[in-house]
Write a protein that holds these residues in place. Structure first.
Motif, PDB file in Angstrom:
ATOM      1  N   GLU A  55      -0.155 -10.655   4.139  1.00  0.00           N
ATOM      2  CA  GLU A  55      -1.337  -9.790   4.128  1.00  0.00           C
ATOM      3  C   GLU A  55      -1.051  -8.458   3.433  1.00  0.00           C
ATOM      4  N   CYS A  56       0.231  -8.104   3.386  1.00  0.00           N
ATOM      5  CA  CYS A  56       0.628  -6.879   2.673  1.00  0.00           C
ATOM      6  C   CYS A  56       0.788  -7.143   1.176  1.00  0.00           C
ATOM      7  N   GLY A  57       0.668  -8.395   0.774  1.00  0.00           N
ATOM      8  CA  GLY A  57       0.755  -8.715  -0.650  1.00  0.00           C
ATOM      9  C   GLY A  57       2.095  -9.267  -1.081  1.00  0.00           C
ATOM     10  N   GLU A  80      16.699  -1.360   1.401  1.00  0.00           N
ATOM     11  CA  GLU A  80      16.226  -2.648   0.882  1.00  0.00           C
ATOM     12  C   GLU A  80      14.741  -2.856   1.181  1.00  0.00           C
ATOM     13  N   ALA A  81      14.384  -2.616   2.438  1.00  0.00           N
ATOM     14  CA  ALA A  81      12.994  -2.813   2.838  1.00  0.00           C
ATOM     15  C   ALA A  81      12.085  -1.785   2.172  1.00  0.00           C
ATOM     16  N   LYS A  82      12.587  -0.553   2.098  1.00  0.00           N
ATOM     17  CA  LYS A  82      11.742   0.495   1.506  1.00  0.00           C
ATOM     18  C   LYS A  82      11.538   0.275   0.009  1.00  0.00           C
ATOM     19  N   ASN A  83      12.590  -0.155  -0.688  1.00  0.00           N
ATOM     20  CA  ASN A  83      12.450  -0.423  -2.126  1.00  0.00           C
ATOM     21  C   ASN A  83      11.434  -1.520  -2.399  1.00  0.00           C
ATOM     22  N   MET A  84      11.480  -2.553  -1.581  1.00  0.00           N
ATOM     23  CA  MET A  84      10.519  -3.639  -1.766  1.00  0.00           C
ATOM     24  C   MET A  84       9.092  -3.138  -1.544  1.00  0.00           C
ATOM     25  N   THR A  85       8.972  -2.298  -0.529  1.00  0.00           N
ATOM     26  CA  THR A  85       7.646  -1.755  -0.212  1.00  0.00           C
ATOM     27  C   THR A  85       7.131  -0.870  -1.346  1.00  0.00           C
ATOM     28  N   SER A  86       8.006  -0.017  -1.845  1.00  0.00           N
ATOM     29  CA  SER A  86       7.597   0.882  -2.928  1.00  0.00           C
ATOM     30  C   SER A  86       7.222   0.110  -4.189  1.00  0.00           C
ATOM     31  N   SER A  87       8.019  -0.887  -4.519  1.00  0.00           N
ATOM     32  CA  SER A  87       7.709  -1.698  -5.708  1.00  0.00           C
ATOM     33  C   SER A  87       6.375  -2.385  -5.555  1.00  0.00           C
ATOM     34  N   LYS A  88       6.137  -2.888  -4.358  1.00  0.00           N
ATOM     35  CA  LYS A  88       4.879  -3.603  -4.121  1.00  0.00           C
ATOM     36  C   LYS A  88       3.693  -2.660  -4.251  1.00  0.00           C
ATOM     37  N   ILE A  89       3.873  -1.421  -3.797  1.00  0.00           N
ATOM     38  CA  ILE A  89       2.790  -0.441  -3.925  1.00  0.00           C
ATOM     39  C   ILE A  89       2.474  -0.198  -5.404  1.00  0.00           C
ATOM     40  N   VAL A  90       3.511  -0.085  -6.206  1.00  0.00           N
ATOM     41  CA  VAL A  90       3.320   0.121  -7.647  1.00  0.00           C
ATOM     42  C   VAL A  90       2.594  -1.073  -8.263  1.00  0.00           C
TER      43      VAL A  90
ATOM     44  N   ILE B  92     -14.953  -8.873  -8.216  1.00  0.00           N
ATOM     45  CA  ILE B  92     -13.881  -7.932  -8.520  1.00  0.00           C
ATOM     46  C   ILE B  92     -13.857  -6.792  -7.511  1.00  0.00           C
ATOM     47  N   SER B  93     -15.024  -6.353  -7.079  1.00  0.00           N
ATOM     48  CA  SER B  93     -15.077  -5.293  -6.067  1.00  0.00           C
ATOM     49  C   SER B  93     -14.381  -5.745  -4.784  1.00  0.00           C
ATOM     50  N   GLU B  94     -14.590  -7.015  -4.438  1.00  0.00           N
ATOM     51  CA  GLU B  94     -13.951  -7.538  -3.230  1.00  0.00           C
ATOM     52  C   GLU B  94     -12.433  -7.595  -3.394  1.00  0.00           C
ATOM     53  N   GLN B  95     -12.013  -7.984  -4.588  1.00  0.00           N
ATOM     54  CA  GLN B  95     -10.568  -8.021  -4.835  1.00  0.00           C
ATOM     55  C   GLN B  95      -9.961  -6.631  -4.752  1.00  0.00           C
ATOM     56  N   ILE B  96     -10.679  -5.662  -5.312  1.00  0.00           N
ATOM     57  CA  ILE B  96     -10.183  -4.281  -5.270  1.00  0.00           C
ATOM     58  C   ILE B  96     -10.098  -3.799  -3.818  1.00  0.00           C
ATOM     59  N   ALA B  97     -11.128  -4.120  -3.038  1.00  0.00           N
ATOM     60  CA  ALA B  97     -11.143  -3.691  -1.634  1.00  0.00           C
ATOM     61  C   ALA B  97      -9.945  -4.280  -0.888  1.00  0.00           C
ATOM     62  N   LYS B  98      -9.666  -5.548  -1.168  1.00  0.00           N
ATOM     63  CA  LYS B  98      -8.550  -6.217  -0.499  1.00  0.00           C
ATOM     64  C   LYS B  98      -7.222  -5.566  -0.884  1.00  0.00           C
ATOM     65  N   LEU B  99      -7.076  -5.298  -2.177  1.00  0.00           N
ATOM     66  CA  LEU B  99      -5.837  -4.675  -2.654  1.00  0.00           C
ATOM     67  C   LEU B  99      -5.681  -3.271  -2.074  1.00  0.00           C
ATOM     68  N   LYS B 100      -6.785  -2.562  -1.917  1.00  0.00           N
ATOM     69  CA  LYS B 100      -6.708  -1.215  -1.341  1.00  0.00           C
ATOM     70  C   LYS B 100      -6.270  -1.256   0.119  1.00  0.00           C
ATOM     71  N   MET B 102      -4.315  -3.553   1.360  1.00  0.00           N
ATOM     72  CA  MET B 102      -2.870  -3.818   1.305  1.00  0.00           C
ATOM     73  C   MET B 102      -2.116  -2.529   1.007  1.00  0.00           C
ATOM     74  N   GLN B 103      -2.630  -1.828   0.018  1.00  0.00           N
ATOM     75  CA  GLN B 103      -1.971  -0.603  -0.440  1.00  0.00           C
ATOM     76  C   GLN B 103      -1.830   0.407   0.695  1.00  0.00           C
ATOM     77  N   SER B 104      -2.892   0.585   1.481  1.00  0.00           N
ATOM     78  CA  SER B 104      -2.795   1.614   2.520  1.00  0.00           C
ATOM     79  C   SER B 104      -1.882   1.158   3.654  1.00  0.00           C
ATOM     80  N   THR B 105      -1.887  -0.152   3.921  1.00  0.00           N
ATOM     81  CA  THR B 105      -0.938  -0.662   4.926  1.00  0.00           C
ATOM     82  C   THR B 105       0.497  -0.408   4.460  1.00  0.00           C
ATOM     83  N   LEU B 106       0.740  -0.716   3.200  1.00  0.00           N
ATOM     84  CA  LEU B 106       2.091  -0.536   2.652  1.00  0.00           C
ATOM     85  C   LEU B 106       2.494   0.931   2.659  1.00  0.00           C
TER      86      LEU B 106
END
Lengths: 133, 133
Positions: A55-57, A80-90, B92-100, B102-106
DNA sequence: CTTGACCTTAGATGTTACTCTAAGGTTTAT
DNA sequence: ATAAACCTTAGAGTAACATCTAAGGTCAAG
């Protein structure tokens, strides 16, 4: 518990759980006499871990790496965990940027087109896609 | 022109052009005596049309529908193209929402973790993914 | 006239993440 | 006791989009 119980508790299909096993992500602790997979509460935690990771991608391959950290924490470090997280955010930011570009192109096309029952002869969506750049 | 010339002009690999042909998206106008694919300037327009359609987020199947409109405009109406565009914008809006999401969780996970050479024993990224919800 | 670049085909392979099938064995409830 | 529900396996299929391979034919330049 058997596979369908785990499936219900983790909200993952039994099929998918077997698939994860094939990938080495989630092995049942033991088998019953009749060869049924027997899972423990720890397996429920692991199954949910996989689900949240997804769910985090994180891909299943990346999730596998995260699981390796989870399953042997003392042999791994926070970096290790933080690097993976940061890369995923990018990575996700890049995907969002790409989708936003698509979205704005599509919105430009959308407003130009009447959208009516007129022949597509002069449809601005089609002619814009046709336009030689 | 032959396939490599089209490939260069449309910036699509020759392999991919043949693949598009197999899908019925882009057929060469004719063949040379030696059976080489011969393309015209119209084919360059079509190839670029496909490329732009893909850049807007349309799948090859959807692109095929758009091409059908382009290739026989009088038999189609604006509403068809506009509906496809509007649906794609929603998608695409739905995809963006989903990615956002993920992004905030990360990002929440990222700030919690020290990211250092400390053992992952108390890594908050791992323990958050482990947490029973 | 030969070398190297270009062309042909069918079909295999790759990626990601499942999803389903067939054919059969086990368990449980009525 | 028997039907329904559950379990097993290997392997095929799906989706989307290519990418590559083998084995061979064609063409243009030096």
């Amino acid at each position: 518990m058997k596979i369908s119980e785990l499936a219900k508790r983790a909200d993952i299909s039994a099929h998918t759980i077997r698939y994860y096993e094939k990938l080495g992500l989630l092995k049942p602790t033991q088998r019953s006499e009749s060869n049924y997979r027997i899972y423990t509460n720890d397996d429920v935690v692991t199954a949910k871990f996989i689900k949240r990771s997804k769910e985090c991608g994180f891909s299943l391959a990346e999730t596998s790496t995260l699981l390796a950290i989870k399953n042997d924490k003392s042999q791994h470090v926070c970096a290790e965990a933080k690097n993976m997280t940061s890369s995923k955010i990018v990575e996700i930011s890049e995907q969002i940027a790409k989708l936003k570009r698509m979205q704005s192109t599509l919105q430009e096309l959308e407003v130009l087109c009447c959208g009516g029952q007129e022949s597509a002869e002069f449809c601005s969506i089609i002619s814009n896609l046709e336009k030689v750049v």
